[in-house]
Motif scaffolding. Structure first.
Motif, short mmCIF file in Angstrom:
data_model
loop_
_atom_site.label_atom_id
_atom_site.label_comp_id
_atom_site.label_asym_id
_atom_site.label_seq_id
_atom_site.Cartn_x
_atom_site.Cartn_y
_atom_site.Cartn_z
N LEU A 141 72.23 44.52 18.27
CA LEU A 141 73.24 43.49 18.50
C LEU A 141 73.96 43.73 19.83
CD1 LEU A 141 74.71 43.34 14.88
CD2 LEU A 141 73.61 41.42 16.06
N GLU A 142 74.26 44.97 20.13
CA GLU A 142 74.96 45.31 21.37
C GLU A 142 74.08 45.03 22.58
OE1 GLU A 142 77.88 48.86 19.65
OE2 GLU A 142 76.02 49.36 20.73
N ALA A 143 72.80 45.37 22.50
CA ALA A 143 71.89 45.12 23.62
C ALA A 143 71.76 43.62 23.90
CB ALA A 143 70.52 45.73 23.32
N PHE A 144 71.68 42.84 22.84
CA PHE A 144 71.66 41.38 23.01
C PHE A 144 72.95 40.91 23.66
CE2 PHE A 144 68.31 40.80 19.60
CZ PHE A 144 67.41 40.12 20.43
N ALA A 145 74.09 41.40 23.16
CA ALA A 145 75.39 40.95 23.66
C ALA A 145 75.57 41.31 25.14
CB ALA A 145 76.52 41.55 22.82
N ARG A 146 75.17 42.52 25.52
CA ARG A 146 75.31 42.91 26.93
C ARG A 146 74.50 42.01 27.84
NH1 ARG A 146 75.37 48.28 24.75
NH2 ARG A 146 73.11 48.39 24.91
N ALA A 147 73.39 41.46 27.31
CA ALA A 147 72.57 40.53 28.09
C ALA A 147 73.07 39.09 27.97
CB ALA A 147 71.11 40.61 27.63
#
Length: 219
Positions: A141-147
């Motif tokens: 979820l964090e990797a998606f959000a950072r992108a």
């Protein structure tokens, strides 16, 4: 080499790609069904913030004609391949994207031998036994959000558990949180879907805190 998974919109086939006389590699071929074999029902809400270059195709898709449904299948295949590429570049654990051709997406096969990795929903672990999986899902979820994105349909059913490594699949509906008016709603739904499953399995956590942290990463 057989069908790995069947669904309402697409089937996933196991294939082997090889040069004659050399060892081959197993790949997953996700084939979206055409207008004659599928009741394509992807929500238009995912499409907000996106554009389709060919206006004739866009009108046909909107009217849900036979041609439009065929275009939609190819459109979602292209969208999934693009989403896989974006996710891979962003460091999200997804199957490696190989190529897209018409309504077929070719990608890394996640499994052992010819057996696909089980879905996280099939796990029999409970409580703290799931801590590692939970941390990985939050990392996804964090990797998606950072992108700047949300998966849009995240659940334990599209998270694979490959011997403790969590891999996310089914990405055609990936949502640009800034461009889509419902972007934050999709992100929140992703958090609630996975959080509810972990909570039912006895792993305590605060989904509101997870969501707040993700929103902070967006801006």
């Amino acid at each position: 080499m057989g069908v790995v998974k069947t669904g309402k919109e697409a089937d996933v086939h196991l294939i082997e790609r090889a040069v004659p006389g050399t060892p081959g590699v197993l790949l997953a071929a996700k084939r979206y069904r055409n207008a004659h074999h599928s009741d394509f029902h992807r929500s238009g809400a995912y499409e907000e913030g996106r554009t389709m270059r060919n206006t004739r195709d866009a009108r046909a898709v909107q009217r849900k004609t036979a041609y439009g449904r065929s275009v939609a299948a190819g459109h979602w295949a292209a969208s999934e391949f693009e989403a896989l590429c974006r996710a891979w570049r962003a460091g999200v654990p997804v199957p490696y994207p190989v190529q897209v051709s018409d309504t077929e997406v070719l990608m890394e096969f996640v499994g052992e031998g010819r057996t696909a990795a089980p879905r996280l929903a099939q796990s029999r672990r409970h409580g703290e036994e799931l801590r590692g999986a939970f941390d990985q899902v939050v990392g996804i979820l964090e990797a998606f959000a950072r992108a700047g994105f949300a998966h849009g349909d995240l659940s334990p059913y599209n998270l694979l558990d490959q011997d403790g490594r969590i891999v996310v699949i089914d990405l055609p509906q990936i949502v640009d949180v800034a461009a889509n008016p419902q972007g934050l709603d999709f992100l929140y739904r992703d958090v609630v879907n996975v959080s509810t499953w972990f909570a039912r399995r006895g792993l305590e956590h605060d989904p509101e805190e997870v969501f707040a942290d993700l929103v902070a990463m967006l801006w």
